[in-house]
Design a protein around this motif. Structure first.
Motif, PDB file in Angstrom:
ATOM      1  N   VAL A 109       0.868  -1.183   0.000  1.00 10.91           N
ATOM      2  CA  VAL A 109       0.000   0.000   0.000  1.00 10.91           C
ATOM      3  C   VAL A 109       0.901   1.228   0.000  1.00 10.91           C
ATOM      4  CG1 VAL A 109      -1.787   1.274   1.250  1.00 10.91           C
ATOM      5  CG2 VAL A 109      -1.791  -1.237   1.288  1.00 10.91           C
ATOM      6  N   ILE A 110       0.630   2.140  -0.937  1.00 13.60           N
ATOM      7  CA  ILE A 110       1.499   3.309  -1.121  1.00 13.60           C
ATOM      8  C   ILE A 110       1.094   4.444  -0.186  1.00 13.60           C
ATOM      9  CG2 ILE A 110       2.173   5.093  -2.792  1.00 13.60           C
ATOM     10  CD1 ILE A 110       1.565   2.972  -4.998  1.00 13.60           C
ATOM     11  N   ILE A 111       2.094   5.037   0.459  1.00 14.22           N
ATOM     12  CA  ILE A 111       1.882   6.303   1.181  1.00 14.22           C
ATOM     13  C   ILE A 111       2.908   7.311   0.676  1.00 14.22           C
ATOM     14  CG2 ILE A 111       0.906   5.222   3.245  1.00 14.22           C
ATOM     15  CD1 ILE A 111       3.633   5.675   4.644  1.00 14.22           C
ATOM     16  N   ALA A 112       2.639   8.592   0.925  1.00 14.56           N
ATOM     17  CA  ALA A 112       3.502   9.658   0.404  1.00 14.56           C
ATOM     18  C   ALA A 112       4.107  10.458   1.558  1.00 14.56           C
ATOM     19  CB  ALA A 112       2.694  10.572  -0.521  1.00 14.56           C
ATOM     20  N   SER A 128       4.028  18.015  -4.122  1.00 15.67           N
ATOM     21  CA  SER A 128       2.999  17.381  -4.948  1.00 15.67           C
ATOM     22  C   SER A 128       3.231  15.877  -4.957  1.00 15.67           C
ATOM     23  CB  SER A 128       3.035  17.947  -6.369  1.00 15.67           C
ATOM     24  OG  SER A 128       4.314  17.727  -6.921  1.00 15.67           O
ATOM     25  N   LEU A 129       2.208  15.158  -5.413  1.00 19.08           N
ATOM     26  CA  LEU A 129       2.321  13.700  -5.499  1.00 19.08           C
ATOM     27  C   LEU A 129       3.330  13.338  -6.580  1.00 19.08           C
ATOM     28  CD1 LEU A 129      -1.478  12.786  -5.403  1.00 19.08           C
ATOM     29  CD2 LEU A 129       0.196  12.442  -3.550  1.00 19.08           C
ATOM     30  N   ASP A 130       4.125  12.314  -6.333  1.00 16.65           N
ATOM     31  CA  ASP A 130       5.055  11.813  -7.339  1.00 16.65           C
ATOM     32  C   ASP A 130       4.283  10.789  -8.192  1.00 16.65           C
ATOM     33  OD1 ASP A 130       6.983  10.613  -8.852  1.00 16.65           O
ATOM     34  OD2 ASP A 130       8.272  10.033  -7.166  1.00 16.65           O
ATOM     35  N   LEU A 131       3.622  11.281  -9.209  1.00 15.97           N
ATOM     36  CA  LEU A 131       2.746  10.403  -9.999  1.00 15.97           C
ATOM     37  C   LEU A 131       3.545   9.343 -10.752  1.00 15.97           C
ATOM     38  CD1 LEU A 131       0.262  13.161 -11.170  1.00 15.97           C
ATOM     39  CD2 LEU A 131      -0.269  11.253  -9.630  1.00 15.97           C
ATOM     40  N   ALA A 132       4.736   9.718 -11.227  1.00 16.64           N
ATOM     41  CA  ALA A 132       5.563   8.721 -11.929  1.00 16.64           C
ATOM     42  C   ALA A 132       5.997   7.632 -10.950  1.00 16.64           C
ATOM     43  CB  ALA A 132       6.772   9.397 -12.561  1.00 16.64           C
ATOM     44  N   LEU A 192      -2.886   5.082  -0.102  1.00 12.56           N
ATOM     45  CA  LEU A 192      -3.519   5.771   1.027  1.00 12.56           C
ATOM     46  C   LEU A 192      -3.128   7.243   0.916  1.00 12.56           C
ATOM     47  CD1 LEU A 192      -5.126   5.942   3.584  1.00 12.56           C
ATOM     48  CD2 LEU A 192      -3.187   4.949   4.837  1.00 12.56           C
ATOM     49  N   LEU A 193      -4.100   8.037   0.483  1.00 13.24           N
ATOM     50  CA  LEU A 193      -3.876   9.449   0.160  1.00 13.24           C
ATOM     51  C   LEU A 193      -4.267  10.314   1.356  1.00 13.24           C
ATOM     52  CD1 LEU A 193      -3.491  11.550  -2.278  1.00 13.24           C
ATOM     53  CD2 LEU A 193      -5.981  11.403  -2.525  1.00 13.24           C
ATOM     54  N   CYS A 194      -3.558  11.420   1.537  1.00 16.62           N
ATOM     55  CA  CYS A 194      -3.925  12.381   2.576  1.00 16.62           C
ATOM     56  C   CYS A 194      -4.264  13.683   1.864  1.00 16.62           C
ATOM     57  CB  CYS A 194      -2.742  12.573   3.533  1.00 16.62           C
ATOM     58  SG  CYS A 194      -3.200  13.295   5.104  1.00 16.62           S
ATOM     59  N   ASN A 195      -5.550  14.059   1.865  1.00 17.12           N
ATOM     60  CA  ASN A 195      -6.035  15.151   1.020  1.00 17.12           C
ATOM     61  C   ASN A 195      -7.047  16.021   1.791  1.00 17.12           C
ATOM     62  OD1 ASN A 195      -6.751  16.640  -1.333  1.00 17.12           O
ATOM     63  ND2 ASN A 195      -8.503  15.309  -1.681  1.00 17.12           N
ATOM     64  N   PRO A 196      -6.621  17.198   2.297  1.00 18.44           N
ATOM     65  CA  PRO A 196      -5.297  17.830   2.281  1.00 18.44           C
ATOM     66  C   PRO A 196      -4.273  17.014   3.084  1.00 18.44           C
ATOM     67  CG  PRO A 196      -7.008  19.410   2.889  1.00 18.44           C
ATOM     68  CD  PRO A 196      -7.633  18.058   2.941  1.00 18.44           C
ATOM     69  N   HIS A 197      -3.004  17.292   2.773  1.00 18.24           N
ATOM     70  CA  HIS A 197      -1.916  16.470   3.287  1.00 18.24           C
ATOM     71  C   HIS A 197      -1.404  16.974   4.641  1.00 18.24           C
ATOM     72  CE1 HIS A 197       1.248  13.466   2.281  1.00 18.24           C
ATOM     73  NE2 HIS A 197       1.936  14.174   3.162  1.00 18.24           N
ATOM     74  N   ASN A 198      -1.371  16.068   5.615  1.00 20.72           N
ATOM     75  CA  ASN A 198      -0.742  16.316   6.909  1.00 20.72           C
ATOM     76  C   ASN A 198       0.633  15.661   6.854  1.00 20.72           C
ATOM     77  OD1 ASN A 198       0.105  16.139   9.562  1.00 20.72           O
ATOM     78  ND2 ASN A 198      -1.685  15.072  10.327  1.00 20.72           N
ATOM     79  N   ASP A 222      -7.984  10.096   2.795  1.00 23.38           N
ATOM     80  CA  ASP A 222      -8.271  10.627   4.134  1.00 23.38           C
ATOM     81  C   ASP A 222      -8.473  12.133   3.980  1.00 23.38           C
ATOM     82  OD1 ASP A 222      -7.932  11.893   6.614  1.00 23.38           O
ATOM     83  OD2 ASP A 222      -6.442  10.446   7.320  1.00 23.38           O
ATOM     84  N   GLU A 223      -9.716  12.597   4.191  1.00 22.60           N
ATOM     85  CA  GLU A 223     -10.042  14.005   3.935  1.00 22.60           C
ATOM     86  C   GLU A 223     -10.451  14.738   5.214  1.00 22.60           C
ATOM     87  OE1 GLU A 223     -12.543  13.973   0.363  1.00 22.60           O
ATOM     88  OE2 GLU A 223     -10.847  13.139  -0.761  1.00 22.60           O
TER      89      GLU A 223
END
Ligand SMILES: Cc1ncc(COP(=O)(O)O)c(C=O)c1O
Length: 396
Positions: A122-125, A156-160, A174-180, A208-209
């Motif tokens: 599972v990807i996190i940023a 920003s997200l590293d889309l590549a 697992l996205l954090c939007n807006p990002h903490n 996660d919003e």
């Protein structure tokens, strides 16, 4: 007719005043009970304001009535949140595609359990909210880090990188939007591109919003509204708990916008919804109701001023600190590595400046030399805290 989101129309509302320090010190929550009185607590994400009056009223009424039983299947949250989403973000939410649970991280864990197999990546940023890297193993997954890109002006997200991780077999983002902790509000274009990647690789996105009600520099794009594809691959999890300071009451919403994800949501164990706290649900309905919008606008004025004040205070007292004014929320991500306070400067700042900040390295390797500061407080407390840290800098 398309109604423009309210947030773009409202002129600045007078600021909400924080409660006096002696009243805050009597609170029994984590923020105020973790340290002695000589420490200014600015670590955990709780805020220092009185609750919105409609929330106080509904909670008082519940206590007076001994209304402390189990939460009914739909205490009104779904429709109230749908109306809130339409009013603030122009987002159409179908109440039939929403369910509640105890808190946001519980919702994330249960959605992961339902969408990945044990051992899936599972990807996190990172840098990102530390429990993200704990809830993935809790759900049987394995964390794969694709850090945010810092281009010198913003994150920003590293889309590549995400594309490569998904191509390599990761099953979820697992996205954090807006990002903490950076306070980044992801653009519609990057969210839509993320959705396309997930769709192409047969993965899901859990967004996660929780910080969305506190976007200062918008517009905020809910992930599920970024594109039709986003609705097909996505789940959103949110709560009134950050903006309205209700974390102890235990209530969050899991939202879907297409048949596939809605079927997964419906298939969750009934216990997931039974874990919703009744006070959390009652308070959540009152928070998302239009009657609390003026309170929220006042809070946003205070936070908007504080995020800018912090920049001035850092320039004055800690000129070597690097801070970007966040687009959302009340959390500031500050690089203080130039002061030589070690990998985890929050330790030195706590011991020697008596200010409790969150530990940067907990957010990922990108957090070495960083601290996270909660400015959901009075401007005076912020001034005192930064002056104390500035005095430490001058003395070291
Ligand atoms: C991004 C994010 N998600 C989730 C949470 C925690 O939410 P909950 O208490 O509803 O699990 C926080 C708390 O600060 C947060 O910042």
């Amino acid at each position: 007719m398309t109604v423009p989101p309210l947030d773009t129309l409202v002129p600045e509302t007078p600021p909400l005043e924080a409660l006096p320090l002696d009243a805050l010190r009597r609170r029994s929550s984590t923020k105020w009970q973790s340290y002695p009185d000589d420490v200014i607590p600015m670590f955990v994400a709780e805020t220092d304001f009185a609750l919105a009056e409609p929330i106080t009223a509904v909670l008082h009424a519940a206590i007076d009535a001994g209304d402390t039983g189990y939460t009914p299947p739909d205490p009104g949250l779904r429709a109230t949140f749908a109306a809130y989403a339409a009013r603030h973000w122009g987002w159409t939410v179908d109440p039939a595609r929403v369910r509640s649970t105890g808190d946001v991280m519980m919702g994330v864990v249960e959605l992961l359990r339902a969408t990945i197999q044990p051992g899936d990546r599972v990807i996190i940023a990172p840098p990102v909210y530390p429990p993200f890297s704990m809830c993935i193993p809790e759900a049987g997954g394995v964390v794969e880090e694709v850090p945010l890109i810092d281009d010198g002006a913003g994150w920003s997200l590293d889309l590549a990188g995400i594309d490569a991780a998904l191509a390599g077999g990761a099953r979820a983002v697992l996205l954090c939007n807006p990002h903490n902790p950076t306070g980044t509000v992801h653009s519609r274009a990057s969210l839509a591109a993320l959705a396309d990647l997930a769709h192409r690789h047969g993965a899901v996105v859990i967004s996660d919003e929780i910080h969305a009600p506190l976007v200062h520099d918008g517009p905020f794009t809910p992930f599920l509204a970024a594109s039709d594809t986003a609705a097909e691959v996505g789940y959103a999890v949110t709560s009134a708990s950050k903006a309205y300071n209700l974390a102890g009451l235990k209530c969050a919403l899991m939202i879907t916008a297409a048949d596939g994800p809605s079927a997964v949501l419906r298939g969750l164990w009934p216990e997931v919804e039974w874990r919703t706290g009744l006070f959390g649900a009652l308070a959540g309905v009152a928070a998302f109701d239009e009657a609390s919008d003026a309170w929220l606008a006042g809070l946003k004025t205070t936070l908007d001023r504080n995020r800018r004040l912090l920049a001035e205070l850092l320039a004055e007292h800690l000129p070597l600190a690097r801070y970007r004014v966040p687009d959302a929320g009340y959390l500031a991500w500050i690089d203080v590595s130039a002061y030589g306070w070690g990998d985890d400067p929050a330790r030195r700042i706590l011991t020697d400046a008596k200010v409790a900040l969150h530990h940067g390295p907990l957010f990922g390797a990108q957090g070495i030399g960083h601290v996270r500061l909660n400015f959901g407080c009075s401007p005076d407390l912020l001034r005192t805290a930064i002056a104390r840290i500035g005095a430490l800098a001058a003395a070291s």
